[in-house]
Design a protein around this motif. Structure first.
Motif, PDB file in Angstrom:
ATOM      1  N   ALA A  35       0.847  -1.186   0.000  1.00  0.00           N
ATOM      2  CA  ALA A  35       0.000   0.000   0.000  1.00  0.00           C
ATOM      3  C   ALA A  35       0.884   1.237   0.000  1.00  0.00           C
ATOM      4  CB  ALA A  35      -0.905  -0.009   1.228  1.00  0.00           C
ATOM      5  N   ARG A  36       0.429   2.262  -0.666  1.00  0.00           N
ATOM      6  CA  ARG A  36       1.112   3.551  -0.618  1.00  0.00           C
ATOM      7  C   ARG A  36       0.074   4.620  -0.335  1.00  0.00           C
ATOM      8  NH1 ARG A  36       1.196   6.911  -5.329  1.00  0.00           N
ATOM      9  NH2 ARG A  36       0.023   6.013  -7.026  1.00  0.00           N
ATOM     10  N   ALA A  37       0.505   5.675   0.308  1.00  0.00           N
ATOM     11  CA  ALA A  37      -0.404   6.756   0.669  1.00  0.00           C
ATOM     12  C   ALA A  37       0.267   8.087   0.372  1.00  0.00           C
ATOM     13  CB  ALA A  37      -0.769   6.670   2.141  1.00  0.00           C
ATOM     14  N   LYS A  38      -0.564   9.088   0.129  1.00  0.00           N
ATOM     15  CA  LYS A  38      -0.051  10.424  -0.142  1.00  0.00           C
ATOM     16  C   LYS A  38      -0.946  11.445   0.533  1.00  0.00           C
ATOM     17  CE  LYS A  38       1.554  13.475  -3.768  1.00  0.00           C
ATOM     18  NZ  LYS A  38       1.757  13.683  -5.187  1.00  0.00           N
ATOM     19  N   LEU A  39      -0.322  12.441   1.101  1.00  0.00           N
ATOM     20  CA  LEU A  39      -1.013  13.544   1.762  1.00  0.00           C
ATOM     21  C   LEU A  39      -1.205  14.690   0.774  1.00  0.00           C
ATOM     22  CD1 LEU A  39      -2.033  15.061   4.314  1.00  0.00           C
ATOM     23  CD2 LEU A  39       0.357  15.701   4.724  1.00  0.00           C
ATOM     24  N   PHE A  40      -2.428  15.222   0.747  1.00  0.00           N
ATOM     25  CA  PHE A  40      -2.752  16.371  -0.100  1.00  0.00           C
ATOM     26  C   PHE A  40      -3.296  17.497   0.771  1.00  0.00           C
ATOM     27  CE2 PHE A  40      -3.065  12.658  -2.783  1.00  0.00           C
ATOM     28  CZ  PHE A  40      -2.548  13.060  -4.005  1.00  0.00           C
ATOM     29  N   HIS A  41      -3.081  18.713   0.302  1.00  0.00           N
ATOM     30  CA  HIS A  41      -3.670  19.898   0.934  1.00  0.00           C
ATOM     31  C   HIS A  41      -4.397  20.665  -0.172  1.00  0.00           C
ATOM     32  CE1 HIS A  41      -1.723  19.285   4.776  1.00  0.00           C
ATOM     33  NE2 HIS A  41      -0.626  18.978   4.113  1.00  0.00           N
ATOM     34  N   PHE A  42      -5.685  20.374  -0.320  1.00  0.00           N
ATOM     35  CA  PHE A  42      -6.475  21.005  -1.365  1.00  0.00           C
ATOM     36  C   PHE A  42      -7.077  22.304  -0.860  1.00  0.00           C
ATOM     37  CE2 PHE A  42      -6.992  16.389  -2.565  1.00  0.00           C
ATOM     38  CZ  PHE A  42      -6.154  16.443  -3.656  1.00  0.00           C
ATOM     39  N   SER A  43      -7.370  23.195  -1.791  1.00  0.00           N
ATOM     40  CA  SER A  43      -7.960  24.476  -1.411  1.00  0.00           C
ATOM     41  C   SER A  43      -9.361  24.586  -1.999  1.00  0.00           C
ATOM     42  CB  SER A  43      -7.082  25.625  -1.909  1.00  0.00           C
ATOM     43  OG  SER A  43      -6.975  25.579  -3.318  1.00  0.00           O
ATOM     44  N   GLY A  44     -10.084  25.559  -1.479  1.00  0.00           N
ATOM     45  CA  GLY A  44     -11.426  25.813  -1.979  1.00  0.00           C
ATOM     46  C   GLY A  44     -12.485  25.369  -0.996  1.00  0.00           C
ATOM     47  N   ASP A  45     -13.725  25.448  -1.443  1.00  0.00           N
ATOM     48  CA  ASP A  45     -14.852  25.060  -0.606  1.00  0.00           C
ATOM     49  C   ASP A  45     -15.001  23.539  -0.589  1.00  0.00           C
ATOM     50  OD1 ASP A  45     -15.988  24.437  -3.086  1.00  0.00           O
ATOM     51  OD2 ASP A  45     -17.493  26.023  -2.995  1.00  0.00           O
ATOM     52  N   ARG A  46     -16.026  23.066   0.095  1.00  0.00           N
ATOM     53  CA  ARG A  46     -16.264  21.625   0.252  1.00  0.00           C
ATOM     54  C   ARG A  46     -16.316  20.915  -1.101  1.00  0.00           C
ATOM     55  NH1 ARG A  46     -17.923  18.279   4.210  1.00  0.00           N
ATOM     56  NH2 ARG A  46     -19.257  16.510   3.678  1.00  0.00           N
ATOM     57  N   GLU A  47     -17.046  21.478  -2.023  1.00  0.00           N
ATOM     58  CA  GLU A  47     -17.173  20.891  -3.370  1.00  0.00           C
ATOM     59  C   GLU A  47     -15.805  20.795  -4.038  1.00  0.00           C
ATOM     60  OE1 GLU A  47     -19.250  20.090  -7.264  1.00  0.00           O
ATOM     61  OE2 GLU A  47     -20.060  20.076  -5.246  1.00  0.00           O
TER      62      GLU A  47
END
Length: 169
Positions: A137-149
């Motif tokens: 298994a591999r995992a990656k952390l993301f930091h997305f921007s914007g509203d919930r949608e």
């Protein structure tokens, strides 16, 4: 993989079509384990005609109890690291493969907002995990921007793109 903008429905459908071709080419079945996306990855994939030939199952596990019961996430992991963590998403993706007959799995957990964020895990924090049966298994952390949608839409896109990357590794 970095998204340059919030993907459109057309872009999501195109990535889903590519995933379908890759999964079918390898004669695999695919399973999704979703939290913050609420089944959106599974919906995007099963919008494609004939998806029953390569899509096995989709599980939405928002609560700790659901993650434990349906995916086998260890309660101690949730207590120690929380739902939005590398450890949890790795257990989610591994649990999805263990419980279904699929050969490929993707799991997502995150904070889509507008509330629920903390200084350590602000809104837009998302962990995505991928695993092929018999592989690591591999995992990656993301930091997305914007509203919930926007956060959810970017998560779906990153999950689909990551499936393709995992299949071609």
């Amino acid at each position: 993989m970095e998204l340059s903008s919030v993907p459109t429905d057309v872009e999501l459908a195109a990535w889903a079509t590519q995933v379908a071709a890759d999964v079918q080419q390898r004669k695999l079945m695919l399973v999704t384990a979703e939290s913050c996306t609420g089944g959106w990855i599974a919906k995007t994939l099963t919008d494609l005609p004939g998806s029953s030939a390569w899509f096995d199952a989709g599980v939405v596990t928002y609560s700790y109890g659901a993650k434990e019961a349906l995916l086998g996430v260890n309660p101690r992991t949730l207590e120690r690291t929380g739902a939005v963590s590398e450890e949890t998403v790795l257990e989610m993706v591994s649990g999805a493969l263990a419980r279904f007959g699929a050969g490929m799995a993707v799991a997502v957990t995150g904070i889509a907002g507008p509330s629920g964020g903390t200084p350590d895990k602000p809104v837009g924090t998302v962990w995505i995990g991928w695993k092929r049966r018999g592989g690591y298994a591999r995992a990656k952390l993301f930091h997305f921007s914007g509203d919930r949608e926007a956060v959810r839409r970017q998560t779906v896109a990153a999950a689909l793109i990551g499936i393709r990357e995992t299949l071609t590794d």
